[in-house]
Enzyme design. Structure first.
Site, PDB file in Angstrom:
ATOM      1  N   THR A  24       0.842  -1.189   0.000  1.00 27.32           N
ATOM      2  CA  THR A  24       0.000   0.000   0.000  1.00 27.32           C
ATOM      3  C   THR A  24       0.882   1.245   0.000  1.00 27.32           C
ATOM      4  OG1 THR A  24      -1.796  -1.098   1.153  1.00 27.32           O
ATOM      5  CG2 THR A  24      -1.712   1.302   1.324  1.00 27.32           C
ATOM      6  N   GLN A  96      -3.348  -6.938  -7.601  1.00 26.21           N
ATOM      7  CA  GLN A  96      -3.822  -7.568  -6.375  1.00 26.21           C
ATOM      8  C   GLN A  96      -5.192  -6.994  -6.017  1.00 26.21           C
ATOM      9  OE1 GLN A  96      -2.926  -6.725  -2.213  1.00 26.21           O
ATOM     10  NE2 GLN A  96      -1.863  -8.687  -2.117  1.00 26.21           N
ATOM     11  N   HIS A 173      -6.314 -11.140  -2.584  1.00 25.59           N
ATOM     12  CA  HIS A 173      -5.691 -10.883  -1.279  1.00 25.59           C
ATOM     13  C   HIS A 173      -6.464 -11.620  -0.197  1.00 25.59           C
ATOM     14  CE1 HIS A 173      -3.310  -9.217   1.761  1.00 25.59           C
ATOM     15  NE2 HIS A 173      -3.346  -7.920   1.453  1.00 25.59           N
ATOM     16  N   ASN A 176      -3.428 -10.991   5.710  1.00 25.72           N
ATOM     17  CA  ASN A 176      -3.281  -9.742   6.464  1.00 25.72           C
ATOM     18  C   ASN A 176      -4.563  -9.226   7.103  1.00 25.72           C
ATOM     19  OD1 ASN A 176      -0.758 -10.041   5.404  1.00 25.72           O
ATOM     20  ND2 ASN A 176      -0.664  -8.071   4.369  1.00 25.72           N
ATOM     21  N   TYR A 178      -7.723  -9.070   5.919  1.00 23.62           N
ATOM     22  CA  TYR A 178      -8.750  -8.441   5.092  1.00 23.62           C
ATOM     23  C   TYR A 178      -9.887  -9.426   4.818  1.00 23.62           C
ATOM     24  CZ  TYR A 178      -5.169  -4.911   4.936  1.00 23.62           C
ATOM     25  OH  TYR A 178      -4.237  -3.977   5.314  1.00 23.62           O
ATOM     26  N   ARG A 225      -2.925 -14.741  -2.195  1.00 22.61           N
ATOM     27  CA  ARG A 225      -1.986 -14.494  -1.102  1.00 22.61           C
ATOM     28  C   ARG A 225      -2.612 -14.928   0.210  1.00 22.61           C
ATOM     29  NH1 ARG A 225       1.186  -9.173   1.281  1.00 22.61           N
ATOM     30  NH2 ARG A 225       3.261 -10.034   0.969  1.00 22.61           N
ATOM     31  N   ASN A 233      -4.153  -6.924  12.194  1.00 23.61           N
ATOM     32  CA  ASN A 233      -5.537  -6.479  12.036  1.00 23.61           C
ATOM     33  C   ASN A 233      -6.505  -7.245  12.937  1.00 23.61           C
ATOM     34  OD1 ASN A 233      -5.432  -4.234  10.318  1.00 23.61           O
ATOM     35  ND2 ASN A 233      -5.237  -5.528   8.509  1.00 23.61           N
ATOM     36  N   GLY A 309       9.297  -6.839  -0.309  1.00 22.48           N
ATOM     37  CA  GLY A 309       8.454  -5.683  -0.113  1.00 22.48           C
ATOM     38  C   GLY A 309       9.251  -4.425   0.121  1.00 22.48           C
ATOM     39  N   ARG A 310       9.584  -4.146   1.379  1.00 25.86           N
ATOM     40  CA  ARG A 310      10.245  -2.885   1.732  1.00 25.86           C
ATOM     41  C   ARG A 310      11.501  -2.584   0.909  1.00 25.86           C
ATOM     42  NH1 ARG A 310       9.646  -0.283   7.543  1.00 25.86           N
ATOM     43  NH2 ARG A 310       7.413  -0.624   7.855  1.00 25.86           N
TER      44      ARG A 310
END
Length: 352
Positions: A24, A96, A173, A176, A178, A225, A233, A309-310
């Protein structure tokens, strides 16, 4: 098996096994992709595969501030300019599709949209809103049978829009915390109908979305994923994780891949092995990797591809930097989710 070796992922010929993970970045003003986002993804086209940030399949799926969608003609046209640019630069890119479910605040939704979830259980967390700053999560409505039908169709429409927008496929997705993972977890799914109460019933909605999406655009264009043992969350630990994901994975056979987020939980290795054995297809593994650990994971047969990712935030040329053993640039976390170009498209690439 080398991190920089080519790999055939369904219909896609990948030049390396490096995947850019979904992240995001909150640059889509009004939910519409823009030129800034086109530059961002094009800069990173040397990845074997790009997975976009989470894209809402419907207004109900937005939740966060400045998240892009793929449910309108305007959004589809805007994404087309991005996929065309990535392809022209030699890349491959999947959309995604992320419905946030109860991880939402009404201030971040357009008029008429609703916060919906498997059960009316409010997440114990806060959400940024541009109007009022951090706010407690909004209370969700439990999804009715009609809501379930509509949500499935929203994923189908968005997947068809993704193909129309030039994407090479979609990633659902299911991680995480969601919407799709909310169905998999007994804390957020307290239903007593055919969609809750057992590992099979909790997997039902996810598998229905998977089948409907695969029927619409082809299973070779659909990945998913997952994040077993996830507590992000407001999802507490529970005792049925391995059984839940092994059951789910059997229903995912034939998809393009399963993308798994690694977890430090002591049961993760066994759950990962159960998913790999049950799915019998390509695995992408994510979780704080650098070059040496990624190479070791491939050689150990833990995965076929590794997602980063990062490191991709500040290193658009991550593949080249890892190949040369060059130092990685440092990101600026305070700019991760701000709306401008700073900390987004202004990181320099290696010379030469």
């Amino acid at each position: 098996m080398d991190l920089f070796s080519s790999y055939r992922l369904g219909p896609l010929a990948l030049p390396n096994r490096v995947v850019m993970a979904p992240m995001t970045r909150s640059r889509a003003i009004g939910g519409v992709p823009n030129d800034l986002m086109r530059a961002y993804y094009t800069q990173r086209a040397s990845a074997g595969l790009i997975l976009t940030e989470g894209i809402a399949p419907s207004p109900n799926g937005l939740g966060y501030a400045r998240i892009p969608g793929l449910f309108s003609e305007e959004q589809t046209r805007a994404w087309r300019s991005i996929t065309d640019s990535v392809h022209a630069a030699g890349g491959r890119i999947l959309a995604q599709l992320m419905h946030v479910g109860r991880i939402a605040h009404v201030n971040n939704l357009p008029a008429g949209a609703r916060v919906v979830a498997p059960s009316a259980v409010t997440a114990n967390s806060k959400m940024w809103t541009d109007q009022e700053g951090l706010q407690p999560m909004s209370a969700p409505e439990e999804m009715s049978a009609a809501d379930l039908d509509e949500a499935r169709e929203e994923f189908v429409r968005a997947s068809r829009n993704a193909i129309a927008a030039g994407f090479d496929g979609v990633e659902l997705h299911g991680a995480n915390g969601y919407l799709l993972e909310q169905f998999l977890h007994p804390h957020s799914n307290r239903r007593t109908d055919g969609y809750g109460g057992s590992v099979e019933k909790r997997a039902r909605f996810v598998l229905e979305v998977v089948k409907a999406t695969a029927d619409a655009i082809g299973p070779e264009r659909v990945g998913i994923r997952l994040s077993p043992h996830n507590t992000f969350n407001d999802l507490p630990l529970h005792d049925e994780v391995q059984a839940q994901y092994a059951t789910l994975a059997r229903g995912l056979r034939g998809l393009l891949y399963v993308h798994i987020v690694a977890n430090p939980h002591e049961g993760f290795a066994a759950t990962m092995q159960a998913v790999r054995a049950s799915f019998e297809g390509p695995i992408i593994l994510n979780g704080g990797f650098e070059r040496a650990r990624a190479q070791a994971a491939l050689e150990a047969g833990q995965a076929d591809l590794i997602s980063f990712g990062r490191p991709y935030i500040a290193n658009p040329d991550l593949v080249q930097r890892m190949q040369r053993d060059a130092p990685l640039a440092a990101a600026t976390p305070e700019k991760f989710y701000t709306p401008g170009p700073e900390g987004y498209v202004d990181y320099p690439a290696l010379a030469g």
